[in-house]
Design an enzyme around this catalytic site. Structure first.
Site, PDB file in Angstrom:
ATOM      1  N   THR A   1       0.826  -1.206   0.000  1.00  0.00           N
ATOM      2  CA  THR A   1       0.000   0.000   0.000  1.00  0.00           C
ATOM      3  C   THR A   1       0.858   1.253   0.000  1.00  0.00           C
ATOM      4  OG1 THR A   1      -0.061   0.228   2.405  1.00  0.00           O
ATOM      5  CG2 THR A   1      -1.701  -1.215   1.423  1.00  0.00           C
TER       6      THR A   1
ATOM      7  N   VAL B   1      -8.497   5.530   3.532  1.00  0.00           N
ATOM      8  CA  VAL B   1      -9.208   4.301   3.185  1.00  0.00           C
ATOM      9  C   VAL B   1      -8.432   3.601   2.079  1.00  0.00           C
ATOM     10  CG1 VAL B   1     -11.361   3.273   2.358  1.00  0.00           C
ATOM     11  CG2 VAL B   1     -11.423   5.324   3.806  1.00  0.00           C
ATOM     12  N   LYS B   2      -7.796   2.487   2.437  1.00  0.00           N
ATOM     13  CA  LYS B   2      -7.083   1.712   1.424  1.00  0.00           C
ATOM     14  C   LYS B   2      -7.133   0.224   1.706  1.00  0.00           C
ATOM     15  CE  LYS B   2      -2.602   3.002   3.531  1.00  0.00           C
ATOM     16  NZ  LYS B   2      -2.838   4.333   4.110  1.00  0.00           N
ATOM     17  N   THR B   3      -7.127  -0.162   2.974  1.00  0.00           N
ATOM     18  CA  THR B   3      -7.166  -1.600   3.300  1.00  0.00           C
ATOM     19  C   THR B   3      -8.516  -2.022   3.874  1.00  0.00           C
ATOM     20  OG1 THR B   3      -6.272  -1.201   5.508  1.00  0.00           O
ATOM     21  CG2 THR B   3      -4.685  -1.641   3.748  1.00  0.00           C
TER      22      THR B   3
ATOM     23  N   ILE C   1      -6.157   3.258  11.692  1.00  0.00           N
ATOM     24  CA  ILE C   1      -7.391   2.472  11.731  1.00  0.00           C
ATOM     25  C   ILE C   1      -7.222   1.144  10.989  1.00  0.00           C
ATOM     26  CG2 ILE C   1      -9.859   2.426  11.168  1.00  0.00           C
ATOM     27  CD1 ILE C   1      -9.063   4.444  13.330  1.00  0.00           C
TER      28      ILE C   1
ATOM     29  N   LYS D   1      -6.092 -12.918  15.194  1.00  0.00           N
ATOM     30  CA  LYS D   1      -7.231 -13.752  15.580  1.00  0.00           C
ATOM     31  C   LYS D   1      -7.212 -15.070  14.822  1.00  0.00           C
ATOM     32  CE  LYS D   1     -12.278 -14.031  15.517  1.00  0.00           C
ATOM     33  NZ  LYS D   1     -13.554 -13.305  15.435  1.00  0.00           N
TER      34      LYS D   1
ATOM     35  N   HIS E   1      17.205   0.286  52.253  1.00  0.00           N
ATOM     36  CA  HIS E   1      15.861  -0.255  52.468  1.00  0.00           C
ATOM     37  C   HIS E   1      14.787   0.808  52.263  1.00  0.00           C
ATOM     38  CE1 HIS E   1      17.564  -4.018  53.519  1.00  0.00           C
ATOM     39  NE2 HIS E   1      18.085  -3.601  54.657  1.00  0.00           N
TER      40      HIS E   1
ATOM     41  N   PHE F   1       1.490  15.860  62.227  1.00  0.00           N
ATOM     42  CA  PHE F   1       1.448  16.583  63.501  1.00  0.00           C
ATOM     43  C   PHE F   1       1.841  15.690  64.677  1.00  0.00           C
ATOM     44  CE2 PHE F   1      -3.141  15.305  63.041  1.00  0.00           C
ATOM     45  CZ  PHE F   1      -3.220  14.439  64.120  1.00  0.00           C
TER      46      PHE F   1
ATOM     47  N   ARG G   1       0.892  17.902  55.343  1.00  0.00           N
ATOM     48  CA  ARG G   1       1.671  16.779  55.850  1.00  0.00           C
ATOM     49  C   ARG G   1       2.316  16.053  54.668  1.00  0.00           C
ATOM     50  NH1 ARG G   1      -3.135  12.517  57.596  1.00  0.00           N
ATOM     51  NH2 ARG G   1      -3.378  11.556  55.535  1.00  0.00           N
TER      52      ARG G   1
END
Length: 529
Positions: A51, A82-84, A144, A155, A293, A478, A525
């Site tokens: 692309t 918009v191409k794929t 996108i 998937k 520590h 305090f 505090r």
């Protein structure tokens, strides 16, 4: 074994292990290595569909490609937005080739299968992080079609392979060459896992950008982390551990840090280094912080960095043994000789002279870190604390003091005010209940992590190795009773800084007035649990 051509003509279902890579779609923003990868695929007889800019790059590199518009029968439109996004592509990616109905649908609609997609996405993170980037530029870099292709192939990893990282190109090509065009199911599943992590990171960056424009504590708090290094073990030797940096953070505890010597960093080293660096960042003059520590056991400033180190070390030499030493000025040979007298787990400084490094190399186990990070932590970056099954989120504690108020009859001298300000900075970085005693802009006693504030005072006094007459005391919260201040007053301190806010404040102030010392309330505090 069926090749891709036979699969497309016979329509016979095949198992997940029987798919030969015959067609690949290449569409990348980061074009690192893409020409070499495409050439390798082409040499194996794999058809390359590409692309936009990727197609031009490949053609200029001598790679024969098939345009995506030829594959889909639909032109790239709207400036490439918009191409794929076309059913022929996604049907070719998502078809379950073991399902006869899917194969029949593919044949009826003239769907050509896609076996591999090589896609990386528009540089959203980089664009969003650029100074002066317009909102339109940032939004234009929300990909996108790319994530959709990646997710479709991931998937359907049983029959397709997503490749999202240039670092994977050589390994993918090597396997294809060794197996006559096949990628194992195990490899495809591994690539799918990487692909979903990649798109998750991408979506996280976009989500975070939108959230930070709107609200500080969104309903869904989303962050991503990537592994920087494996650690030898966790807090204890039986616990496994790794260090991850937050994606999108301006700085992290090891950003722009190079290790010049010593053993590999441990889990506890990084915890202590984080605490030490945060305290060190409070000072612009030569300063030294020693942490053990997760608590500072010595902090001092000085006319020079060696003086600052020696005064910080003098606060509590026993606790400093095996600690993390952080300095905000370069280390020369003279300071290196002083450092070599002590057992130091981690030494952190902005630079080292060649002679200093040669000397420090005597300590083979001491981890020597050089800090070249000049960026600062984002002011709006929240502080996070993991709890069982969740995360506590809060603003970072960036305040030194609120509306300070002298509440005693005696006002602090200018020297005492400077001393109190120094003590208050250190106190903010000590675990609660926190008590810090300082003198001449160096800590002389620190009481940390006690359940009772008076016990923290007692501990700080016991730790003190020098005369406390003329010293000052800071408390992160305090005093509920006058007992803690009275103990410090008896030891010789002349001024106290604390938040105030107790119902017994009048009793505490009365004790200070009776002793003739000065006391300041900060109205804020600094709990650190």
């Amino acid at each position: 074994m069926n090749d891709g051509t036979e699969l497309r003509t016979t329509g016979r279902p095949v198992g997940a292990g029987e798919v030969r890579i015959a067609r690949a779609v290449l569409s990348v923003s980061d074009k690192t290595g893409i020409i070499e990868f495409a050439r390798g695929l082409a040499e194996l007889g794999i058809e390359i569909v590409s692309t936009g800019g990727t197609a031009r790059t490949l053609e200029e590199g001598g790679v024969r490609i098939r345009a995506i518009s030829d594959f889909t029968g639909f032109p790239e439109i709207m400036d490439g937005r918009v191409k794929t996004l076309h059913p022929k592509l996604y049907a070719g990616l998502l078809a379950v080739r073991a399902d006869a109905a899917h194969l029949q649908a593919a044949e009826e609609h003239e769907v050509e299968f896609v076996d591999l997609v090589c896609v990386n996405l528009y540089p959203f993170e980089r664009t969003a992080a650029q100074r002066g980037a317009s909102e339109a530029d940032v939004i234009e870099n929300i990909d996108i079609g790319g994530p959709t292709m990646i997710r479709a192939a991931a998937k359907n990893f049983a029959f397709a392979a997503p490749v999202v990282s240039p670092e994977s190109y050589d390994a993918v090509l090597a396997e294809l060459r060794e197996s006559d065009g096949l990628l194992s199911l195990q490899t495809r599943e591994s690539l799918a896992a990487e692909a979903f992590a990649y798109t998750a990171r991408y979506d996280t960056a976009i989500t975070r950008w939108f959230q930070e424009k709107r609200e500080d504590f969104p309903p869904l708090f989303v962050r991503a982390y990537e592994k920087e290094l494996d650690l030898p073990y966790g807090e204890n030797p039986h616990q496994r551990a790794a260090y991850y940096s937050q994606v999108g953070a301006r700085v992290h505890v090891l950003s722009m840090i190079s290790q010049l010597g010593g053993k590999e960093l441990s889990f506890n080293n990084l915890l202590d280094l984080d605490s030490a660096r945060q305290l060190l960042d409070e000072f612009h003059v030569p300063a030294s912080v020693i942490v053990k520590h997760n608590n500072p056991c010595g902090t001092a400033v000085g006319a020079g960095i060696q003086e600052a180190y020696e005064r910080a070390f003098a606060c509590d030499p026993m606790s400093a043994f095996g600690g993390v030493v952080c300095l905000n000025r370069p280390v020369d040979a003279e300071l290196a000789r002083a450092l070599l007298k002590q057992f130091i787990e981690v030494l952190f400084a902005p630079d080292y002279t060649d002679e200093a490094l040669e000397l420090l190399a005597e300590k083979e186990n001491m981890r020597i870190l050089r800090d070249q990070e000049r960026r600062t932590v984002g002011q709006l970056e929240p502080a996070m604390r993991q709890v069982i099954g969740g995360m506590l989120i809060q603003d970072r504690d960036l305040e030194d003091a609120g509306e300070t108020q002298v509440v005693t009859k005696r006002r602090p001298t200018e020297a005492e005010r400077q001393e109190l300000a120094f003590a208050w900075k250190v106190c903010k970085h000590v675990r609660s209940n926190a008590i810090v005693l300082t003198k001449d802009l160096a800590t002389v006693g620190v009481g940390a992590g006690q359940m009772s504030r008076v016990d923290s005072v007692r501990l700080a006094l016991e730790k003190a190795r020098s005369d406390l007459h003329g010293a000052v005391m800071a408390s992160d919260a305090f005093f509920p009773f006058p007992d803690g201040p009275n103990m410090a007053i008896d030891a010789g301190i002349t001024a106290i800084i604390q938040p105030g806010g107790s119902v017994r404040d009048p009793d505490v102030v009365e004790a200070a007035d009776a002793a003739g010392i000065a006391m300041i309330f900060t109205s804020r505090r600094h709990f650190k649990h």
